[in-house]
Design a protein around this motif. Structure first.
Motif, PDB file in Angstrom:
ATOM      1  N   CYS A 264       3.040  -6.575  -0.409  1.00 25.15           N
ATOM      2  CA  CYS A 264       3.812  -6.204   0.785  1.00 25.15           C
ATOM      3  C   CYS A 264       4.234  -7.462   1.537  1.00 25.15           C
ATOM      4  O   CYS A 264       3.651  -8.527   1.365  1.00 25.15           O
ATOM      5  CB  CYS A 264       3.003  -5.256   1.669  1.00 25.15           C
ATOM      6  SG  CYS A 264       1.879  -6.080   2.796  1.00 25.15           S
ATOM      7  N   PRO A 265       5.238  -7.361   2.406  1.00 30.92           N
ATOM      8  CA  PRO A 265       5.715  -8.562   3.121  1.00 30.92           C
ATOM      9  C   PRO A 265       4.812  -8.945   4.299  1.00 30.92           C
ATOM     10  O   PRO A 265       5.051  -9.964   4.933  1.00 30.92           O
ATOM     11  CB  PRO A 265       7.097  -8.140   3.615  1.00 30.92           C
ATOM     12  CG  PRO A 265       7.027  -6.664   3.748  1.00 30.92           C
ATOM     13  CD  PRO A 265       6.083  -6.176   2.683  1.00 30.92           C
ATOM     14  N   THR A 266       3.803  -8.151   4.561  1.00 33.06           N
ATOM     15  CA  THR A 266       2.921  -8.230   5.741  1.00 33.06           C
ATOM     16  C   THR A 266       3.693  -7.898   7.018  1.00 33.06           C
ATOM     17  O   THR A 266       4.920  -7.992   7.050  1.00 33.06           O
ATOM     18  CB  THR A 266       2.187  -9.597   5.935  1.00 33.06           C
ATOM     19  OG1 THR A 266       3.057 -10.508   6.552  1.00 33.06           O
ATOM     20  CG2 THR A 266       1.633 -10.144   4.637  1.00 33.06           C
ATOM     21  N   CYS A 267       2.938  -7.485   8.039  1.00 33.41           N
ATOM     22  CA  CYS A 267       3.534  -7.218   9.356  1.00 33.41           C
ATOM     23  C   CYS A 267       2.406  -7.319  10.380  1.00 33.41           C
ATOM     24  O   CYS A 267       1.316  -7.779  10.050  1.00 33.41           O
ATOM     25  CB  CYS A 267       4.195  -5.836   9.381  1.00 33.41           C
ATOM     26  SG  CYS A 267       3.007  -4.474   9.338  1.00 33.41           S
ATOM     27  N   ARG A 269       0.346  -5.378  11.424  1.00 39.18           N
ATOM     28  CA  ARG A 269      -0.903  -4.639  11.135  1.00 39.18           C
ATOM     29  C   ARG A 269      -1.873  -5.446  10.268  1.00 39.18           C
ATOM     30  O   ARG A 269      -3.036  -5.101  10.152  1.00 39.18           O
ATOM     31  CB  ARG A 269      -0.579  -3.341  10.396  1.00 39.18           C
ATOM     32  CG  ARG A 269       0.167  -2.325  11.218  1.00 39.18           C
ATOM     33  CD  ARG A 269       0.273  -1.023  10.450  1.00 39.18           C
ATOM     34  NE  ARG A 269       1.163  -0.119  11.137  1.00 39.18           N
ATOM     35  CZ  ARG A 269       2.467  -0.049  10.909  1.00 39.18           C
ATOM     36  NH1 ARG A 269       3.012  -0.810   9.994  1.00 39.18           N
ATOM     37  NH2 ARG A 269       3.213   0.783  11.587  1.00 39.18           N
ATOM     38  N   CYS A 270      -1.362  -6.482   9.619  1.00 43.31           N
ATOM     39  CA  CYS A 270      -2.172  -7.222   8.641  1.00 43.31           C
ATOM     40  C   CYS A 270      -3.196  -8.115   9.343  1.00 43.31           C
ATOM     41  O   CYS A 270      -2.835  -8.892  10.233  1.00 43.31           O
ATOM     42  CB  CYS A 270      -1.238  -8.060   7.777  1.00 43.31           C
ATOM     43  SG  CYS A 270      -2.093  -8.866   6.427  1.00 43.31           S
ATOM     44  N   MET A 297      -1.785  -5.406  -0.876  1.00 43.65           N
ATOM     45  CA  MET A 297      -1.217  -4.803   0.336  1.00 43.65           C
ATOM     46  C   MET A 297      -2.002  -5.254   1.569  1.00 43.65           C
ATOM     47  O   MET A 297      -3.208  -5.454   1.511  1.00 43.65           O
ATOM     48  CB  MET A 297      -1.257  -3.270   0.225  1.00 43.65           C
ATOM     49  CG  MET A 297      -0.673  -2.719  -1.059  1.00 43.65           C
ATOM     50  SD  MET A 297       1.056  -3.181  -1.328  1.00 43.65           S
ATOM     51  CE  MET A 297       1.836  -2.137  -0.127  1.00 43.65           C
ATOM     52  N   GLY A 298      -1.285  -5.372   2.676  1.00 46.66           N
ATOM     53  CA  GLY A 298      -1.875  -5.977   3.867  1.00 46.66           C
ATOM     54  C   GLY A 298      -2.775  -5.087   4.691  1.00 46.66           C
ATOM     55  O   GLY A 298      -3.632  -5.578   5.417  1.00 46.66           O
ATOM     56  N   CYS A 299      -2.613  -3.762   4.609  1.00 43.18           N
ATOM     57  CA  CYS A 299      -3.436  -2.913   5.463  1.00 43.18           C
ATOM     58  C   CYS A 299      -3.706  -1.555   4.820  1.00 43.18           C
ATOM     59  O   CYS A 299      -3.077  -1.196   3.826  1.00 43.18           O
ATOM     60  CB  CYS A 299      -2.781  -2.727   6.835  1.00 43.18           C
ATOM     61  SG  CYS A 299      -1.434  -1.534   6.791  1.00 43.18           S
ATOM     62  N   ASN A 302      -0.567   1.680   5.142  1.00 39.96           N
ATOM     63  CA  ASN A 302       0.379   1.956   4.064  1.00 39.96           C
ATOM     64  C   ASN A 302      -0.131   1.508   2.699  1.00 39.96           C
ATOM     65  O   ASN A 302       0.369   1.939   1.681  1.00 39.96           O
ATOM     66  CB  ASN A 302       1.709   1.229   4.323  1.00 39.96           C
ATOM     67  CG  ASN A 302       2.457   1.868   5.469  1.00 39.96           C
ATOM     68  OD1 ASN A 302       2.292   3.058   5.712  1.00 39.96           O
ATOM     69  ND2 ASN A 302       3.232   1.084   6.168  1.00 39.96           N
ATOM     70  N   GLY A 303      -1.093   0.595   2.720  1.00 35.17           N
ATOM     71  CA  GLY A 303      -1.560  -0.005   1.472  1.00 35.17           C
ATOM     72  C   GLY A 303      -1.917   0.984   0.389  1.00 35.17           C
ATOM     73  O   GLY A 303      -1.270   1.020  -0.670  1.00 35.17           O
ATOM     74  N   GLU A 306       1.125   3.069  -0.783  1.00 32.99           N
ATOM     75  CA  GLU A 306       2.133   2.311  -1.508  1.00 32.99           C
ATOM     76  C   GLU A 306       1.600   1.814  -2.847  1.00 32.99           C
ATOM     77  O   GLU A 306       2.354   1.565  -3.782  1.00 32.99           O
ATOM     78  CB  GLU A 306       2.619   1.134  -0.654  1.00 32.99           C
ATOM     79  CG  GLU A 306       3.494   1.604   0.502  1.00 32.99           C
ATOM     80  CD  GLU A 306       3.946   0.469   1.406  1.00 32.99           C
ATOM     81  OE1 GLU A 306       3.953  -0.677   0.959  1.00 32.99           O
ATOM     82  OE2 GLU A 306       4.283   0.758   2.556  1.00 32.99           O
TER      83      GLU A 306
HETATM   84  S1  SF4 Z   1       1.137  -2.590   3.815  1.00 35.02           S
HETATM   85 FE1  SF4 Z   1       0.465  -2.665   5.934  1.00 35.02          FE
HETATM   86  S2  SF4 Z   1       0.509  -4.842   6.445  1.00 35.02           S
HETATM   87 FE2  SF4 Z   1       1.761  -4.599   4.613  1.00 35.02          FE
HETATM   88  S3  SF4 Z   1       3.818  -4.343   5.421  1.00 35.02           S
HETATM   89 FE3  SF4 Z   1       2.999  -2.298   5.059  1.00 35.02          FE
HETATM   90  S4  SF4 Z   1       2.148  -1.718   7.051  1.00 35.02           S
HETATM   91 FE4  SF4 Z   1       2.451  -3.946   7.132  1.00 35.02          FE
END
Ligand code: SF4
Length: 349
Positions: A264-267, A269-270, A297-299, A302-303, A306
């Motif tokens: 993921c591109p991170t955001c 929430r990470c 995945m960062g969190c 959604n991790g 996804e």
């Molecule tokens: S997986 Fe979590 S941290 Fe990564 S982009 Fe999606 S919401 Fe943000």
């Protein structure tokens, strides 16, 4: 992907075209007459995964070096020859596996026949390499420049010369530095001849831009089912061309055993250093031959969702990550153990 069925051509021990996987090739940057340096570079290319390697053959000394080079390498060797049919004959006597020569540029019919006769006798294929930068003036004038149609007509003229000698072990490339010309030229030629196509964007640029440009041009054609071998031409160490070629095939799912990485591109929430973790994980996975999808995945919002399609993956938490297998949580890992434990799980998968 709409697979184009080309004829099969054997380059030494490697078969290309037909149902064979896309092969990655490169070209040495050493002086071919310097056998020691050329062999050393080819071995580096072999170790990186290069499957076909081309050397420049500008004179008799370079052509005569082919025999010694061949004895010290294990991938098929291609001689790149311009204009001089005699160099093609010497290269074949020295055991070359394939010629890259344009028959229309070597003079009389008799000379073309001498090349095709020996190539037939020794089972050596010929690649016609048409390049937008070196089209005949007559063709340039007729088409008003180096258009896709001009490249196609030039290629067909060379093809007709070989076919006139009943020679069919032909491979074609129609390279241009302009992506729209290159893609269109390959699309047009793909329905006009049955021969394998070697894809490349010529003079693509340095490592970064050249890789990007090649990925777009080569990738567009591979997605159309067009192409049998590829070369990412870079103004850089040729080993980087192999790595870039493998990445293109991996992204398109065209490597036999490849690890597909979803990250993921991170955001906001990470809460872990996902960018650094992804870099380390990717570097460790690049040379592994395994058919699986890994999600980074960062969190946990959604991790897991996804990453559901992934075979294995992580979803970051606060200073930790959840480890997933086939969408199911297996355990929690502290941040400083994520790379190690994920790689261990991948090895055992
Ligand atoms: S997986 Fe979590 S941290 Fe990564 S982009 Fe999606 S919401 Fe943000």
């Amino acid at each position: 992907m709409n697979e184009r069925k080309s004829t099969i051509v054997n380059i030494g021990s490697l078969s290309i075209g037909g149902p064979n996987p896309i092969a990655i090739q490169s070209m040495t940057t050493t002086d071919t007459r310097n056998v020691k340096d050329t062999v050393a570079q080819i071995r580096r290319l072999e170790n990186a995964g290069c499957q076909i390697v081309r050397v420049a053959v500008p004179d008799v000394e370079a052509a005569k070096a082919i025999g010694s080079i061949k004895k010290q390498i294990s991938i098929p060797l291609v001689a790149d020859i311009h204009f001089d049919y005699n160099l093609a004959l010497i290269a074949m006597q020295e055991g070359i596996d394939k010629l890259r020569i344009n028959p229309g540029n070597i003079g009389s019919r008799k000379r073309v026949q001498m090349v095709t006769e020996m190539a037939k006798e020794k089972n050596i294929p010929i690649r016609i390499g048409v390049n937008a930068g070196s089209l005949d003036h007559r063709i340039l004038e007729h088409f008003g420049g180096a258009t896709a149609e001009a490249l196609v007509e030039s290629a067909l003229e060379h093809v007709r010369l070989l076919e006139a000698d009943n020679f069919d072990q032909i491979v074609l490339s129609l390279k241009a530095s302009s992506l729209d010309v290159m893609v269109e030229a390959y699309r047009q030629i793909s329905s006009k001849v049955p021969y394998p196509l070697h894809l490349g964007v010529t003079e693509a640029g340095n490592h970064e831009i050249g890789t990007l440009k090649s990925a777009i041009g080569i990738g567009a054609l591979l997605l159309d089912g067009i192409g049998d071998t590829i070369r990412v031409s870079l103004t850089a160490d040729p080993v980087l061309e192999i790595e870039a070629g493998k990445k293109i095939l991996r992204v398109l799912g065209l490597l036999k055993d490849r690890i597909q990485i979803i990250s993921c591109p991170t955001c906001g929430r990470c809460q872990i250093d996902l960018i650094e973790l992804a870099r380390q994980i990717e570097n460790n996975l690049i040379s592994k031959e395994k058919n699986l999808t890994v999600a980074i995945m960062g969190c946990a919002v959604n991790g897991p969702g996804e990453a559901r399609e992934a075979d294995i993956g992580i979803a970051g938490g606060k200073g930790c990550a959840l480890l997933f297998k086939k969408g199911q949580v297996i355990r929690k890992i502290p941040e400083n153990r994520i790379v190690e434990e994920l790689l261990e799980e991948i090895d055992n998968f």
